[in-house]
Every structure is written in C-alpha cells, then in structure tokens.
Design a protein around this motif. Sequence first.
Motif, mmCIF file in Angstrom:
data_model
loop_
_atom_site.group_PDB
_atom_site.id
_atom_site.type_symbol
_atom_site.label_atom_id
_atom_site.label_comp_id
_atom_site.label_asym_id
_atom_site.label_seq_id
_atom_site.Cartn_x
_atom_site.Cartn_y
_atom_site.Cartn_z
ATOM 1 N N SER A 257 35.402 45.009 20.679
ATOM 2 C CA SER A 257 36.040 45.008 22.026
ATOM 3 C C SER A 257 35.452 45.456 23.304
ATOM 4 O O SER A 257 34.828 46.466 23.518
ATOM 5 C CB SER A 257 37.411 46.094 21.944
ATOM 6 O OG SER A 257 38.070 46.561 22.572
ATOM 7 N N LEU A 258 35.366 44.438 24.035
ATOM 8 C CA LEU A 258 35.039 44.654 25.314
ATOM 9 C C LEU A 258 35.746 44.566 26.501
ATOM 10 O O LEU A 258 36.546 43.803 26.188
ATOM 11 C CB LEU A 258 33.868 43.124 25.428
ATOM 12 C CG LEU A 258 33.376 42.609 24.203
ATOM 13 C CD1 LEU A 258 32.875 41.584 24.014
ATOM 14 C CD2 LEU A 258 32.259 43.639 23.652
ATOM 15 N N THR A 259 35.044 45.203 27.622
ATOM 16 C CA THR A 259 35.923 45.017 28.805
ATOM 17 C C THR A 259 35.174 44.254 30.097
ATOM 18 O O THR A 259 34.020 45.156 30.490
ATOM 19 C CB THR A 259 36.642 46.250 29.416
ATOM 20 O OG1 THR A 259 37.702 46.521 27.863
ATOM 21 C CG2 THR A 259 37.302 46.524 30.670
ATOM 22 N N ARG A 260 35.791 43.470 30.469
ATOM 23 C CA ARG A 260 34.529 42.914 32.360
ATOM 24 C C ARG A 260 36.009 42.791 33.167
ATOM 25 O O ARG A 260 36.828 43.563 32.919
ATOM 26 C CB ARG A 260 34.657 42.067 31.411
ATOM 27 C CG ARG A 260 33.368 41.510 30.281
ATOM 28 C CD ARG A 260 31.814 42.380 30.973
ATOM 29 N NE ARG A 260 31.127 41.863 29.711
ATOM 30 C CZ ARG A 260 31.204 42.783 28.407
ATOM 31 N NH1 ARG A 260 31.593 43.777 28.079
ATOM 32 N NH2 ARG A 260 30.114 42.277 27.663
ATOM 33 N N SER A 261 35.271 42.798 34.376
ATOM 34 C CA SER A 261 36.478 42.767 35.403
ATOM 35 C C SER A 261 35.961 41.749 36.133
ATOM 36 O O SER A 261 34.698 41.040 36.279
ATOM 37 C CB SER A 261 35.256 43.927 36.377
ATOM 38 O OG SER A 261 35.268 45.355 36.167
ATOM 39 N N PHE A 262 37.162 41.223 37.256
ATOM 40 C CA PHE A 262 36.872 40.307 37.998
ATOM 41 C C PHE A 262 36.638 40.632 39.518
ATOM 42 O O PHE A 262 37.655 41.616 39.446
ATOM 43 C CB PHE A 262 37.865 38.978 37.769
ATOM 44 C CG PHE A 262 37.954 38.016 36.941
ATOM 45 C CD1 PHE A 262 36.761 37.560 36.781
ATOM 46 C CD2 PHE A 262 38.944 38.118 35.483
ATOM 47 C CE1 PHE A 262 37.373 36.492 35.539
ATOM 48 C CE2 PHE A 262 39.004 36.723 34.616
ATOM 49 C CZ PHE A 262 38.013 36.335 34.651
ATOM 50 N N TYR A 263 36.057 40.337 40.399
ATOM 51 C CA TYR A 263 35.734 40.087 41.889
ATOM 52 C C TYR A 263 36.229 39.717 42.995
ATOM 53 O O TYR A 263 35.596 38.880 41.475
ATOM 54 C CB TYR A 263 34.583 41.035 41.835
ATOM 55 C CG TYR A 263 33.980 42.051 41.237
ATOM 56 C CD1 TYR A 263 34.629 43.655 41.730
ATOM 57 C CD2 TYR A 263 33.160 42.419 39.786
ATOM 58 C CE1 TYR A 263 34.556 44.656 40.714
ATOM 59 C CE2 TYR A 263 33.490 43.183 39.213
ATOM 60 C CZ TYR A 263 33.548 44.448 39.986
ATOM 61 O OH TYR A 263 33.121 45.424 38.645
ATOM 62 N N LEU A 264 36.998 39.562 44.012
ATOM 63 C CA LEU A 264 37.204 38.548 44.740
ATOM 64 C C LEU A 264 36.068 38.523 46.036
ATOM 65 O O LEU A 264 36.064 39.896 46.451
ATOM 66 C CB LEU A 264 38.823 39.097 45.361
ATOM 67 C CG LEU A 264 39.203 37.561 46.069
ATOM 68 C CD1 LEU A 264 38.991 36.232 45.693
ATOM 69 C CD2 LEU A 264 40.784 38.019 46.714
ATOM 70 N N VAL A 265 35.641 37.723 46.400
ATOM 71 C CA VAL A 265 34.435 37.962 47.046
ATOM 72 C C VAL A 265 34.341 36.904 48.242
ATOM 73 O O VAL A 265 34.224 35.828 47.857
ATOM 74 C CB VAL A 265 33.214 37.604 46.293
ATOM 75 C CG1 VAL A 265 31.904 37.622 47.093
ATOM 76 C CG2 VAL A 265 32.578 38.546 45.004
ATOM 77 N N ARG A 266 34.473 37.446 49.347
ATOM 78 C CA ARG A 266 34.049 36.192 50.484
ATOM 79 C C ARG A 266 33.824 36.965 52.030
ATOM 80 O O ARG A 266 33.212 37.746 51.092
ATOM 81 C CB ARG A 266 36.472 36.902 51.050
ATOM 82 C CG ARG A 266 37.042 36.682 50.651
ATOM 83 C CD ARG A 266 38.135 37.162 50.644
ATOM 84 N NE ARG A 266 38.814 36.901 52.351
ATOM 85 C CZ ARG A 266 39.800 36.781 53.035
ATOM 86 N NH1 ARG A 266 40.196 38.184 53.148
ATOM 87 N NH2 ARG A 266 39.257 36.227 54.405
ATOM 88 N N HIS A 267 33.346 35.910 52.253
ATOM 89 C CA HIS A 267 32.074 36.176 53.296
ATOM 90 C C HIS A 267 32.854 36.725 54.346
ATOM 91 O O HIS A 267 33.667 36.649 54.655
ATOM 92 C CB HIS A 267 31.542 34.298 53.904
ATOM 93 C CG HIS A 267 30.769 34.118 54.502
ATOM 94 N ND1 HIS A 267 30.579 34.560 55.705
ATOM 95 C CD2 HIS A 267 29.452 34.166 54.104
ATOM 96 C CE1 HIS A 267 29.255 34.903 56.213
ATOM 97 N NE2 HIS A 267 28.781 34.386 55.766
#
Length: 299
Positions: A257-267
């Motif tokens: 069972s793995l957990t990862r994350s998403f990030y919102l990246v902007r200039h």
Amino acid sequence: MTRWDDMRVFLAVARAESLSRAAPILRMDAATVGRRITRLEGELGVVLFVKSPQGYALTDLGARMRDHAAEAEASMSLAIEEARGDQVRLTGQIRIGAPDGAANYLLPQVCAAIGADNPELEIQILSLPRVVNLSKREADMAITVSRPQAGRLTVQKVSDYRLHLAAPKAAQINSLADLRGQRIVGYIPDMIFDKELDYLGDLGADGVQMASNSVAVQVMALRAAAADVENPCVGIVHDFALPFAPELKRVLMEEVSLTRSFYLVRHASDRTSDRLNRFAVALHSGLRAEISRLEREVA
C-alpha cells in the motif's frame, strides 16, 4: 497580532524583491514598507528576508510563508468575487502540465467541469514523461508528484493519493509468495523521472517483464492480460485509475500500500494574475474532489 494587511505588505516585497519596487504597488514610501517588514519579523520572531544591496531575498521560511500567503490571497479573491455575485468568466488559453496518471484519469473530468462554467476558456493538458519546465513557459501551471526544490515557483499541495498492487480479477494472489513467477508491469527503469514513481522499490521486485513510461499503457497492459488466466500480470496502479479498469482488482492491500502526493506548481511571476489565480483555485478543489470520488468507488 499579525493581520492580513501585514501579509499584503509581505507579499508585495516578496514579489518585487525590493522595498523601492514594492512601495508604489502598496502606495507607501519605501521607508514605511521597510518598517512594516521589520515589525512583522519582530512580531513573528523570525527572519523572512535576507537584505543586501541587490534587494530583499526570501529565506527558506519566508518562501514557505509566501506560498501560504499567496494561496490565502487567491482564496480570498475568489471568496470576494462570489460574495459580490461576480459572474465574470475565464477566457483565453491555459495550459496545464501533468504526469501521465493525472493527465489521463483526473484532469479530463476536472477540466471539463471548469470548461463548462467558462465556455470561452481553452484548456490544454500537456502530458509528459518528465517534469514540465515552467521557467521555459512549457505550461502555465503544472501538477507534480514531488515538491520542487529549486526555481522561482509557488507550490501548493493538492492531495494525497493511494496506489496498490492490481491484478486481473481471476488471479489468485493471496500472499507475497504468490508473486513469485508473476509477470510484472511497471515503468521503464531508466525513464523514471521522479523518485516517487519508483514503485518497484516498495514492491521488492527485481525487474519488469512489461514496461512503459506511461501509466495509461501499464493499466491497458494489465487489462489485456486479464484474458490470460494462466499467465496473469500484476502491477502497481493508482486507486483513482481502477474505476476505468473493471477487469482489475486490488490484491495484497495490507502488504502493498503506497501513498503519494500531487502538488500544484506555478511560476512565481504569475501570482498577481487574477485569471490564473481563479483557475488555480478551481483546479485545486476539482482535483481534490475527483481523487476522493474515484478512490471511494474502489473502497
């Protein structure tokens, strides 16, 4: 007590990297802006800027505080618009860069909903097997699986997401020992562009027999193997992708069972764009809701 007005001054200096450049934006003189920053640092008991003849550079803590303050600013702007009943719609073109999993299984639905509310908006989804280069303006914003450590960027965590080992529904896999001899589907090892995508390290597998740099191709390979009950394949799959693959099931959920994350990246330079701020708020909330919805379908 720190007030929003203090954060407004802090953000202006963080963006302008200079008291003299921030002063006209704030309609203050540079000396007053400097005193406000000194007072803010004193109230918080921290150093937010490194001062030099070249200007004001953010410390690591200051950079993190800037990201949180910018997020709050965007949310406040959207809240004020809604309170005023502002129905101005987004127009023009906005391009989002994203890894394959988000681009295939999340962004189409989220962007369709945003587009429905903004019919004159053109949304482009750029799916690349690498990190999107915002500095070169490959996209207006990007979804990543790791928090960037360099560059003039603003980073906002979107959501955690889960991954499990998946196999055809007819497969009999009840223990880790049952994985011996199974064909593994996964990434091409030398094309893993982010350490967070190295799932086989968690699985303890030595290699893959069917590999692709595309999450969607991996899922389709597992689906194709579902017809071969004598030689089933197994692989790590995002929980949010499983509703699109009815032939597959999660196996060994406690063991793998793995957990990862998403990030919102902007200039960083885009933080003053009301248009991009409004889109980012809608994208952020839409992604969180869609991940939650899809994961509930396989819970």
